[in-house]
Design a protein around this motif. Structure first.
Motif, short mmCIF file in Angstrom:
data_model
loop_
_atom_site.label_atom_id
_atom_site.label_comp_id
_atom_site.label_asym_id
_atom_site.label_seq_id
_atom_site.Cartn_x
_atom_site.Cartn_y
_atom_site.Cartn_z
N THR A 1 -4.38 -2.52 -4.83
CA THR A 1 -3.62 -1.47 -4.45
C THR A 1 -3.74 -0.17 -5.46
O THR A 1 -3.87 1.03 -5.36
N ALA A 2 -3.38 -0.71 -6.57
CA ALA A 2 -3.14 0.17 -7.78
C ALA A 2 -4.71 0.96 -8.15
O ALA A 2 -4.75 2.16 -8.52
N ASP B 1 -1.40 -6.20 -5.18
CA ASP B 1 -1.21 -4.95 -6.14
C ASP B 1 -2.02 -4.40 -7.10
O ASP B 1 -2.22 -3.23 -7.09
N GLY C 1 -8.11 7.38 -5.08
CA GLY C 1 -7.64 8.45 -4.47
C GLY C 1 -7.34 9.53 -4.90
O GLY C 1 -6.77 10.39 -3.90
N LEU C 2 -7.11 9.41 -6.33
CA LEU C 2 -6.45 10.81 -6.98
C LEU C 2 -7.07 11.98 -6.84
O LEU C 2 -8.46 11.95 -7.04
N ASP D 1 -7.17 1.30 -5.99
CA ASP D 1 -7.52 2.35 -4.85
C ASP D 1 -6.62 3.61 -4.98
O ASP D 1 -7.02 4.62 -4.64
N GLU D 2 -5.64 3.41 -5.46
CA GLU D 2 -4.76 4.73 -5.69
C GLU D 2 -5.25 5.68 -6.66
O GLU D 2 -5.38 6.77 -6.74
N LEU E 1 1.04 -1.40 -0.07
CA LEU E 1 -0.12 0.08 -0.10
C LEU E 1 0.94 1.24 -0.08
O LEU E 1 0.53 2.42 -0.28
N LYS E 2 2.02 1.05 0.34
CA LYS E 2 2.91 2.40 0.62
C LYS E 2 3.83 2.76 -0.86
O LYS E 2 4.38 3.48 -0.96
N ARG E 3 3.59 1.67 -1.79
CA ARG E 3 4.26 1.95 -3.02
C ARG E 3 3.47 3.05 -3.74
O ARG E 3 2.33 2.96 -3.99
N PRO E 4 4.26 4.10 -4.55
CA PRO E 4 3.53 5.12 -5.31
C PRO E 4 3.10 4.53 -6.66
O PRO E 4 3.82 3.20 -6.98
N LEU E 5 2.08 5.15 -7.18
CA LEU E 5 1.73 4.62 -8.52
C LEU E 5 2.84 5.01 -9.61
O LEU E 5 2.74 6.35 -9.93
#
Length: 566
Positions: free
Chosen positions: A316-317, A313, A323-324, A319-320, A284-288
């Motif tokens: 997670t991608a 992953d 959240g943008l 979700d990111e 979850l901590k990895r940036p897109l």
């Protein structure tokens, strides 16, 4: 013209066939009264009970020319008078197609040549063909042959095929339901294994019937034993699974492609420490990183084999993206995709996609299981598709065909792989708008390029009229069993290169276990009957053994659990 009453014959002295003293010396049938470039008409007399057995539809006869004999196929018979006489004889015209000629050599040997160099003159004598001429016509010479049955015309003559050309040039078995296609295919595969020990056979079995035919030398794979990780599928294949066969919308396809690329990129860069921790926390901590993801996707595509990635992953991608601050895709579409993936992951019917996917970092276990490397005495893999969800069958068939080609090419001749497609019209239909494009492309690649690398194709279908003609044209040997549909017969007619339509004019009425075999694996077009096999060597419908029943009637809860894959 008055003839003896027992069979078709003419008043003429015929040199008897001294090979068998018990056989009638007189083999005469009639005389040629008409001849064209490819056909001839023979006049004969028949009794009130009908023609003799030696002059029946679909049988070969010979026309004597001295030191050679023209071989013809009987395709039509008719009475010349409108009224049939029960006593005495009746004038009959026998139409034959000229196939070739048997030429006697100076040293007593003979050879069969396709085509005609010397046409029979008017008045030439036609007679029942000798057994030794039949053997000569269908002799494969120095080629490596196996016996699949006997000639329909003469059961004492073996029906042999060149097993090397049968496999390496691809083959097709065509026939309506119930004529013995599956039994004939099982016989061919058994003979192929005996002749080529290094051959691997992968059967796409939609009815779960072939495992019974190979109890000792096959491995059965079904939904409960299959491990085919989701990351192994190419994008089009995985998208077909995710969207259950529905074409994805533009945003859906773009989102899925993007997050898969991100997941692959992160899998490649994960550290050993992260691998040891909880995946949900570390990832979850990895940036897109979309740029790096696209480069990874391009590299993976060039390599030809899909790189592994983790489902967490993927989530997670998504979700990111949700959240943008500056949304690139609608949140409803993103959330809907996440729900689709979660539902897919939680469905027990799709367990083969996810159960061990994260513990498999290479495709080596998949190759070992499906393609029997090493085979350990079981070179045949029966891939039972009936237990899989219908939404994944196309994608699974596509991936298996693709892997078959890739493995054969990578082995550099060490492994020869035969992909047998039952109900092939499902995967490569004639209508380009139907079917699944990646499956069509993967099978077409084997058909067009596979023989160079040892990847072979076997096509089995009851509806050749619904099969892609490009695929069928790549099958250099065809076994045409009974086909009643006119459109299907037309397909066969167009496929036969060394004979005209009359060769299969009787295709709709041949018996069970019979076939018209033509192509590169046979010496010449032949009507044959496959060998009879023992019950334990035959495919069993729906995978049920003969006489096998449930010890008791299952409860409705048990049936529902089976239907859900539990």
């Amino acid at each position: 013209m008055q003839l003896p009453a027992n069979h078709l014959q003419f008043e003429s002295e015929i040199a008897p066939d001294r090979r068998d003293p018990n056989r009638s010396a007189d083999r005469a049938l009639g005389r040629v009264i008409g001849c064209s470039g490819s056909r001839a008409t023979i006049a004969a007399n028949a009794t009130g009970q009908g023609a003799a057995d030696g002059c029946a539809i679909g049988r070969l006869i010979s026309i004597s020319l001295g030191k050679s004999r023209v071989v013809g196929l009987v395709y039509e018979m008719r009475a010349l008078e409108p009224i049939w006489k029960e006593t005495g004889t009746n004038a009959v015209a026998v139409e034959v197609e000229l196939l070739g000629e048997v030429v006697d050599g100076q040293n007593g040997t003979a050879r069969f040549d396709s085509g005609i160099t010397s046409y029979p003159p008017i008045g030439a004598l036609a007679h029942r063909i000798r057994s030794r001429d039949l053997e000569l016509i269908h002799d494969l010479g120095e080629r490596k042959s196996v016996v699949l049955g006997t000639l329909t015309q003469d059961a004492s003559v073996a029906a042999s095929i060149d097993i090397e050309r049968l496999l390496s040039r691809h083959f097709a078995v065509l026939g309506t339901t119930g004529v013995g296609k599956s039994s004939a295919v099982a016989l061919m595969l058994r003979k192929a294994i005996e002749a080529k020990p290094n051959l691997r056979i992968l059967i796409l079995d939609p009815h779960n019937e072939y495992a019974h035919a190979f109890p000792d030398n096959s491995a059965r794979i079904d939904a409960s034993t299959l491990d085919l990780p989701f990351w192994l599928f190419r994008f089009e294949e995985f998208a077909d699974i995710v969207f259950r066969g529905r074409p994805p919308l533009e945003d859906e396809a773009e989102i899925l492609r993007e997050v898969i690329a991100v997941a692959r990129s992160r899998y490649r860069t994960v550290s050993p420490q992260d691998m040891a921790r909880d995946l949900g926390t570390s990832l979850l901590k990895r940036p897109l990183d979309l740029g790096g993801a696209r480069r990874t996707a391009e590299a993976g595509g060039a390599a030809g084999l899909a790189a592994p990635y983790r489902l967490v992953d993927l989530f997670t991608a998504i979700d990111e993206l949700i959240g943008l601050h500056e949304l690139r895709y609608p949140r409803t579409t993103l959330r809907a995709l996440r729900v689709r993936l979660e539902t897919l992951h939680g469905d027990p019917r799709y367990g083969f996609l996810f159960a061990h996917a994260n513990s498999m970092e290479t495709i080596a276990p998949v190759i070992s299981q499906i393609f029997r490397v090493p085979h350990r005495g079981r070179p045949v893999t029966v891939f039972q598709l009936a237990g899989l969800p219908s939404e994944v069958v196309n994608a699974v068939a596509s991936s298996l065909a693709r892997l078959s080609f890739d493995l054969a090419m990578a082995s550099r001749g060490s492994y020869e792989i035969l992909l047998l497609c039952e109900e092939a019209h499902r995967y490569v239909p004639q209508d380009q708008a139907l079917g699944f494009a990646p499956t069509r492309q993967a099978i077409a690649r084997i058909a067009k390029e596979g023989r160079k690398y040892g990847a072979y194709l076997g096509i089995v279908t009851q509806r050749p009229g619904e099969l892609d003609p490009t695929i069928l044209s790549q099958c250099s040997t065809v076994f045409a069993m009974r086909l009643g549909n006119e459109r299907d017969q037309q397909i066969i007619r167009a496929a036969i290169a060394d004979a005209s339509a009359s060769t299969i004019a009787f295709l709709s009425s041949i018996g069970n276990r019979e076939a018209i075999a033509f192509g590169e694996a046979v010496a010449t077009t032949m009507r044959m009957r496959f060998l009879e096999q023992r019950p334990e060597e035959l495919p069993a419908m729906a995978g049920r053994m003969p006489g096998q029943v449930e010890p008791r009637e299952p409860l409705v809860e048990e049936l529902v659990a089976r239907m859900r894959g539990l």
